[in-house]
Design a protein around this motif. Sequence first.
Motif, PDB file in Angstrom:
ATOM      1  N   UNK A  50       0.847  -1.188   0.000  1.00  0.00           N
ATOM      2  CA  UNK A  50       0.000   0.000   0.000  1.00  0.00           C
ATOM      3  C   UNK A  50       0.883   1.239   0.000  1.00  0.00           C
ATOM      4  N   UNK A  51       0.274   2.410  -0.128  1.00  0.00           N
ATOM      5  CA  UNK A  51       1.043   3.637  -0.317  1.00  0.00           C
ATOM      6  C   UNK A  51       1.878   3.966   0.927  1.00  0.00           C
ATOM      7  N   UNK A  52       1.381   3.678   2.118  1.00  0.00           N
ATOM      8  CA  UNK A  52       2.167   3.993   3.309  1.00  0.00           C
ATOM      9  C   UNK A  52       3.401   3.109   3.393  1.00  0.00           C
ATOM     10  N   UNK A  53       3.247   1.817   3.113  1.00  0.00           N
ATOM     11  CA  UNK A  53       4.419   0.931   3.065  1.00  0.00           C
ATOM     12  C   UNK A  53       5.402   1.400   2.006  1.00  0.00           C
ATOM     13  N   UNK A  54       4.880   1.817   0.864  1.00  0.00           N
ATOM     14  CA  UNK A  54       5.733   2.247  -0.240  1.00  0.00           C
ATOM     15  C   UNK A  54       6.539   3.484   0.141  1.00  0.00           C
ATOM     16  N   UNK A  55       5.893   4.433   0.802  1.00  0.00           N
ATOM     17  CA  UNK A  55       6.588   5.665   1.183  1.00  0.00           C
ATOM     18  C   UNK A  55       7.633   5.393   2.260  1.00  0.00           C
ATOM     19  N   UNK A  56       7.330   4.492   3.172  1.00  0.00           N
ATOM     20  CA  UNK A  56       8.324   4.143   4.203  1.00  0.00           C
ATOM     21  C   UNK A  56       9.587   3.571   3.565  1.00  0.00           C
ATOM     22  N   UNK A  57       9.410   2.652   2.625  1.00  0.00           N
ATOM     23  CA  UNK A  57      10.566   2.060   1.963  1.00  0.00           C
ATOM     24  C   UNK A  57      11.306   3.117   1.146  1.00  0.00           C
ATOM     25  N   UNK A  58      10.556   3.949   0.428  1.00  0.00           N
ATOM     26  CA  UNK A  58      11.194   4.988  -0.373  1.00  0.00           C
ATOM     27  C   UNK A  58      11.965   5.975   0.476  1.00  0.00           C
ATOM     28  N   UNK A  59      11.384   6.379   1.598  1.00  0.00           N
ATOM     29  CA  UNK A  59      12.069   7.325   2.479  1.00  0.00           C
ATOM     30  C   UNK A  59      13.361   6.730   3.020  1.00  0.00           C
ATOM     31  N   UNK A  60      13.337   5.454   3.384  1.00  0.00           N
ATOM     32  CA  UNK A  60      14.544   4.797   3.893  1.00  0.00           C
ATOM     33  C   UNK A  60      15.619   4.703   2.816  1.00  0.00           C
TER      34      UNK A  60
ATOM     35  N   UNK B  23      12.385   1.083   9.605  1.00  0.00           N
ATOM     36  CA  UNK B  23      11.735   1.022  10.911  1.00  0.00           C
ATOM     37  C   UNK B  23      11.832   2.344  11.665  1.00  0.00           C
ATOM     38  N   UNK B  24      12.738   3.235  11.247  1.00  0.00           N
ATOM     39  CA  UNK B  24      12.897   4.533  11.897  1.00  0.00           C
ATOM     40  C   UNK B  24      12.053   5.627  11.245  1.00  0.00           C
ATOM     41  N   UNK B  25      11.396   5.287  10.136  1.00  0.00           N
ATOM     42  CA  UNK B  25      10.557   6.264   9.439  1.00  0.00           C
ATOM     43  C   UNK B  25       9.222   6.385  10.165  1.00  0.00           C
ATOM     44  N   UNK B  26       8.830   7.614  10.468  1.00  0.00           N
ATOM     45  CA  UNK B  26       7.570   7.870  11.164  1.00  0.00           C
ATOM     46  C   UNK B  26       6.585   8.541  10.209  1.00  0.00           C
ATOM     47  N   UNK B  27       5.391   7.983  10.129  1.00  0.00           N
ATOM     48  CA  UNK B  27       4.343   8.541   9.282  1.00  0.00           C
ATOM     49  C   UNK B  27       3.200   8.997  10.180  1.00  0.00           C
TER      50      UNK B  27
END
Length: 337
Positions: free
Chosen positions: A269-279, A303-307
């Motif tokens: 989903x988009x939140x998972x995608x953004x977390x991976x992209x941000x990392x 795991x350190x990315x906060x949404x």
Amino acid sequence: MAHSDVALFAPSPVLTLTVEEQAGRPDIHVHAGSQGVWQARMLVTLGASVTLCCVLAGETGMVLRHLIEDEGVVVKAVEGTGRNGAYIHDRRGGERVEVAEAPSDPLTRHELDELYGITLSTALDAGAVLLSGPSDNAWAQDAVPADAYRRLAADLRAVGKPVVADLSGDRLAAVLESGLTVVKVSHEELLEDGRAGADDQDALIRAMHELHDEGARYVVVTRADQPLLVLADDVVRIVRMPRLQSADTHGAGDSLTAGVTASLARGGDIEDAVRLGAAAGMLNVTRHGLGTGDVEAVLKLRELVEVERLEPGGSGAATAPQQQVSPRDLAERTRGS
């Protein structure tokens, strides 16, 4: 041939020569470059299979094919009649200094038509499609007309493919007209395109809603060293991450786009995608190589990315100070200690 997770439209890769300094002596690195190549490199790092669709021509094109394929990327190329571009950068002083640059030759109508067909065919078998722009250089901006992007986005939408676009200007307007899954754009590009009147959060959020209304299902806006902004399902999210020590910020946005695309191609989903992209983007700034990184480090940094959802009127949330992380802290965290 096995199908790829991602079909990547990268019209005109360039050959890059970078001069570094190693033990007081020049150290020369030869790589394939351009936005699409950097994105492909990070996609492979994250374990995604990639087919890069492009035009390769002349001596530079011959070298580029070998360099790109050696990185684990499948290349489907039109054999062009001109040449691909190349540049030489000197980074011995710590900053990139342009020594020389040779432009790519413009694509002919026949080359563009053939590239369009190769890309569409590849995309039909892929999990997701990433539309990348030509080089940032002024001489490359007319290489692929905006209407080609519009038609490609429309055809991909018609066959139900997730489409991610990392574009600006006329090309962004063109793909929005056709509709697509994700638009990634920087706040500088929103300002340059006249889509945002200022770089404050409220102005950027208004621009994001307008991008959504024009045809983007999800919108991701990068803001240099400030937290990312994401619009999804009419909700703006703020994406915070530790601010790592920077070696080279070039390519960080492309790594972010690659991470988002890799996740969507696998059904995330988009939140998972953004977390991976941000990392992925976070790790890229710690390295000199563009679009490079270590997959284990990316997954642990994820795991350190906060949404956090931004409530209406809650504009102050995005300006909270980010956590500073030293190289030692990073090493400890990526080891899982």
